[in-house]
Design a protein around this motif. Sequence first.
Motif, short mmCIF file in Angstrom:
data_model
loop_
_atom_site.label_atom_id
_atom_site.label_comp_id
_atom_site.label_asym_id
_atom_site.label_seq_id
_atom_site.Cartn_x
_atom_site.Cartn_y
_atom_site.Cartn_z
N LEU A 61 0.83 -1.21 0.00
CA LEU A 61 0.00 0.00 0.00
C LEU A 61 0.86 1.25 0.00
O LEU A 61 0.62 2.19 -0.77
CB LEU A 61 -0.94 -0.01 1.21
CG LEU A 61 -2.02 -1.08 1.20
CD1 LEU A 61 -2.73 -1.12 2.55
CD2 LEU A 61 -3.03 -0.84 0.08
N TYR A 98 1.00 3.97 -3.04
CA TYR A 98 0.60 5.35 -2.73
C TYR A 98 1.74 6.31 -3.05
O TYR A 98 1.52 7.35 -3.68
CB TYR A 98 0.20 5.44 -1.26
CG TYR A 98 -0.39 6.76 -0.84
CD1 TYR A 98 -1.76 6.95 -0.82
CD2 TYR A 98 0.43 7.82 -0.46
CE1 TYR A 98 -2.31 8.17 -0.43
CE2 TYR A 98 -0.11 9.03 -0.08
CZ TYR A 98 -1.47 9.20 -0.07
OH TYR A 98 -2.01 10.41 0.32
N PHE A 146 -4.70 4.47 5.17
CA PHE A 146 -4.73 4.26 3.72
C PHE A 146 -6.16 4.14 3.22
O PHE A 146 -6.50 4.70 2.17
CB PHE A 146 -3.93 3.00 3.33
CG PHE A 146 -2.46 3.23 3.29
CD1 PHE A 146 -1.89 4.14 2.42
CD2 PHE A 146 -1.62 2.53 4.14
CE1 PHE A 146 -0.53 4.36 2.39
CE2 PHE A 146 -0.25 2.72 4.11
CZ PHE A 146 0.30 3.66 3.23
N TRP A 184 -6.94 6.94 0.45
CA TRP A 184 -6.55 6.35 -0.82
C TRP A 184 -7.05 7.21 -1.98
O TRP A 184 -8.23 7.62 -1.99
CB TRP A 184 -7.11 4.93 -0.93
CG TRP A 184 -6.42 4.12 -1.97
CD1 TRP A 184 -6.90 3.78 -3.20
CD2 TRP A 184 -5.12 3.56 -1.88
NE1 TRP A 184 -5.97 3.03 -3.87
CE2 TRP A 184 -4.85 2.88 -3.08
CE3 TRP A 184 -4.13 3.57 -0.89
CZ2 TRP A 184 -3.65 2.22 -3.33
CZ3 TRP A 184 -2.94 2.91 -1.13
CH2 TRP A 184 -2.71 2.24 -2.33
N TRP A 222 -7.38 0.23 -5.55
CA TRP A 222 -6.90 -0.47 -4.36
C TRP A 222 -6.39 -1.84 -4.80
O TRP A 222 -7.05 -2.49 -5.63
CB TRP A 222 -8.06 -0.61 -3.36
CG TRP A 222 -7.70 -1.20 -2.05
CD1 TRP A 222 -7.73 -2.52 -1.72
CD2 TRP A 222 -7.27 -0.51 -0.87
NE1 TRP A 222 -7.34 -2.69 -0.42
CE2 TRP A 222 -7.05 -1.46 0.13
CE3 TRP A 222 -7.05 0.83 -0.57
CZ2 TRP A 222 -6.62 -1.13 1.41
CZ3 TRP A 222 -6.62 1.17 0.71
CH2 TRP A 222 -6.41 0.19 1.68
#
Length: 80
Positions: A9, A13, A56, A60, A66
Amino acid sequence: MKTETLLVLAEAYAQHRDLELSTVSTYAAVDGKFFPGLKRGASCTLRRAAKVLAWFDQNWPADLDWPKDIDRPSAKRRAA
């Protein structure tokens, strides 16, 4: 939850926002050394991992998918 999940993640990101991993670490974990530490093999508590995952989930980017192999907390709440 595995630390690799958090790293996937964080790296997605960071790449999407064109940020350093330490910057994302500061945002998500309030500790610029958190994700770099995980990359070096450090661990974290389940409580901290849950807080980072929640960050997150809430932050997001809408224009970034995702990761399909990671359960998203808000998706579970919507399904319930």
